[in-house]
Scaffold this active site. Structure first.
Site, PDB file in Angstrom:
ATOM      1  CG  ASN A 404     -29.113 -45.094  23.824  1.00 14.95           C
ATOM      2  OD1 ASN A 404     -28.778 -46.264  23.695  1.00 14.95           O
ATOM      3  ND2 ASN A 404     -28.253 -44.152  24.168  1.00 14.95           N
ATOM      4  CG  ASP A 405     -31.583 -46.494  27.806  1.00 12.18           C
ATOM      5  OD1 ASP A 405     -30.374 -46.644  27.539  1.00 12.18           O
ATOM      6  OD2 ASP A 405     -32.020 -45.585  28.530  1.00 12.18           O
ATOM      7  CB  VAL A 406     -36.409 -49.010  23.726  1.00  8.15           C
ATOM      8  CG1 VAL A 406     -37.045 -48.307  24.906  1.00  8.15           C
ATOM      9  CG2 VAL A 406     -36.241 -48.053  22.560  1.00  8.15           C
ATOM     10  CB  ALA A 445     -30.646 -46.567  31.302  1.00  5.93           C
TER      11      ALA A 445
END
Lengths: 478, 101
Positions: A404-406, A445
């Protein structure tokens, strides 16, 4: 053999062990030699431990020079030492062998905590033998404080990774409180060193205070930053071991401890660099914490496009080039084998498949590589971020599995985002994006991801293993 | 002030030793590919288990009638062993997966 010869044999063993630590670490830096490096260091460690147990000779200063005296240790103490080593070996061996690959980060954190606790206990026991010796007391008190912080900090990191404690806990103005507690602990330590006190109560109070500081230090930090924290605590334990080496003038403890202390610090900084955030930001920063930043979703939201397994299979089957982006969701679902099967199936049909590995994908740098290596994915197919990003434009389909965040474009476009500035996999450049996720929940995050609202993106909801298994079955019918 | 200067003088060998070791530690892992960060961290974790040597020294010198010290020492050796054995075995398991196919 005279005590002097025995003493020197032990010294030689320590020299060999120190060399094996350096060679071992060096070899661990290369995939081909890494396993052998680990083995070399383990052999050196075993030698050092055996020599420490069986050669109990002290070097003493006499009027005429130095003398070596062999010390008799009661047999039952030896039995206790052996019993302790046997217990530790059995538990350590079994845990390390049995644990699932996905639980590795937690385990490393736990073992690190054990080392910290060991250093702290040494400090607790040696304090009273050294009253009045300022140099020794400095080493003892610092070893005690750092070891305790490393222990309680590692336990919290373990609980966070393991999901027991998944929200960062923040006291109001926790940064100020933490700094004050840290100063307090060190001031207390200084008092213990310089006041000449022999109070056991105060010593245990210092121990407790350091443990509390370890908890306060780790607890506000979000789960996504745990790898950095574990690496940092790892170098703390190294430092605590080095203080033990200083105390006993024991060179093997010094080399081992300092090597890990400095190598661990560098590794921590390298990890921070991979996320493009200074270390201070990890420790004091506001990453992944509920709060204002996480609540502010992007203003413009499109709609989410759902996709069936059959559609996904068709899309993949008729692509030329597919890039898979694995994330923690893949690890949790234990989907590493099925993804490899999917990859082989596509390759058989002439689709070029690669894996894009973000430096901090998963819960630890390299986590995805270890996991995919487990299911025999060819090492050459794992491509690091800098190399894959320019290729994404020519990619037909990017399949994001549990990451997700990456892949969140906000890191590039939204200066108000907490992850702004972190280098990401620029998957939005590809022609199509399929995102497999369990639900629309935010990533670690705790922030929304605009990628999911991209018109090129289709969502394939469901547990990674289940969804991929269905996808493979569907592909086989085509 | 003089105390500090003299302290450094008396311990100069160890201070030289510490400074050189710090640089060796930095040099030795410089330029490691990201893929090896986790095993490397785990391997380094096993190496600081050398703190067990300190726990053994404590045990060898412990007063045989001091039960508190005996139990703490015993616990310290158990924990140190866990760190060493668990650390090396878990690192080996990770690295086993990188072996040539």
């Amino acid at each position: 053999m005279t005590p002097e010869v025995l003493y020197n044999i032990r010294t030689i063993t320590y020299i060999i062990a120190s060399a094996t630590f350096i060679i071992g670490l060096k070899r661990m830096g290369n995939a081909k030699t890494a396993r052998n490096g680990n083995l070399i260091a383990a052999v050196g460690m075993t030698l050092a431990i055996i020599a420490s147990i069986f050669i109990h000779v002290n070097k003493v200063q006499t009027e005429t020079g130095v003398a070596f005296e062999q010390v008799e240790t009661p047999g039952f103490i030896y039995s206790l030492i052996f019993a302790a080593i046997i217990i530790g070996t059995i538990i350590g061996w079994l845990t390390a062998k049995k644990v699932q690959m996905t639980k590795m980060p937690e385990l490393v954190s736990m073992f690190n905590g054990m080392g910290g606790a060991c250093a702290a206990l040494i400090g607790l026991m040696e304090f009273h033998h050294n009253t009045g010796n300022t140099g020794a007391l400095i080493a003892i008190v610092l070893g005690l404080i750092i070891g305790s912080v490393s222990f309680s900090g590692s336990v919290i990191a373990f609980l966070k990774l393991n999901g027991t404690m998944n929200k960062p806990v923040r006291l109001p103005s926790y940064n100020i409180i933490n700094t004050l507690v840290m100063i307090g602990v060190f001031a207390f330590g200084a008092y213990m060193i310089f006041s000449g006190t022999e109070s056991s109560t105060l010593l245990y109070l210092l121990f407790a205070a350091a443990l509390i500081y370890g908890i306060l230090f780790t607890i506000p930090i979000g789960g996504a930053d745990m790898p950095v924290v574990i690496s940092l605590l790892n170098s703390f334990t190294g430092l605590a071991a080095a203080f033990g080496g200083f105390l006993y003038d024991n060179k093997v403890m010094l080399t081992g401890g300092i090597l890990v202390g400095s190598a661990g610090t560098l590794l921590t900084l390298v990890m921070c660099k991979a996320m493009n955030r200074p270390l201070s930001n990890v420790i004091f920063g506001a990453f992944g914490g509920g709060g204002a930043s996480a609540g502010d979703g992007p203003d413009v939201k499109g709609s989410i496009k759902d996709m069936s397994v059959a559609d996904a299979a068709v899309l993949l089957n008729y692509s030329k080039k597919v890039v898979i982006v694995p994330g923690y969701g893949l690890a949790v679902a234990q989907a590493q084998h099925i993804i490899h099967e999917l990859e082989m199936l596509l390759e058989e049909r002439g689709v070029e498949v690669k894996y894009a590995i973000h430096p901090v994908a998963g819960r630890m740098p390299g986590h995805m590589n270890v996991l995919l290596a487990e299911s025999n994915v060819d090492y050459g197919k794992l491509v690091e971020m800098e190399e894959i990003n320019p290729e994404l434009e020519q990619t037909d389909v990017v399949l994001v599995v549990g990451a997700n965040d990456v892949v969140n474009p906000a890191a590039k476009t939204d200066p108000s985002s907490p992850i702004y500035g972190m280098p990401i996999l620029e998957v939005d450049k590809a022609k199509h994006i399929i995102v497999n996720k369990r639900s629309m929940n935010a990533g670690y995050a705790g922030i929304d991801n605009l990628l999911f609202y991209d018109p090129k993106t289709s969502m394939l909801f469901g547990d990674a293993k289940k969804a991929l298994t269905e996808l493979v079955a569907e592909l086989k019918t085509m | 002030m003089t105390e500090i200067i003299n302290f450094i003088g008396t311990h100069q060998e160890i201070i030289f030793f510490i400074i050189l070791s710090v640089f060796v530690g930095i040099e030795v892992i410089g330029g490691v590919p990201t893929v090896l960060h986790t095993p490397l961290m785990s391997g380094a974790n096993a190496i600081h288990g050398v703190v067990i040597v300190g726990a053994i020294i404590v045990m060898l010198n412990v007063d045989a009638n001091d039960y508190v010290a005996l139990s703490l020492g015993f616990l310290a050796v158990v924990l140190g062993t866990l760190n060493v054995v668990g650390g090396f075995v878990v690192t080996d398991r990770m690295l086993e997966m990188f072996k040539k196919k």
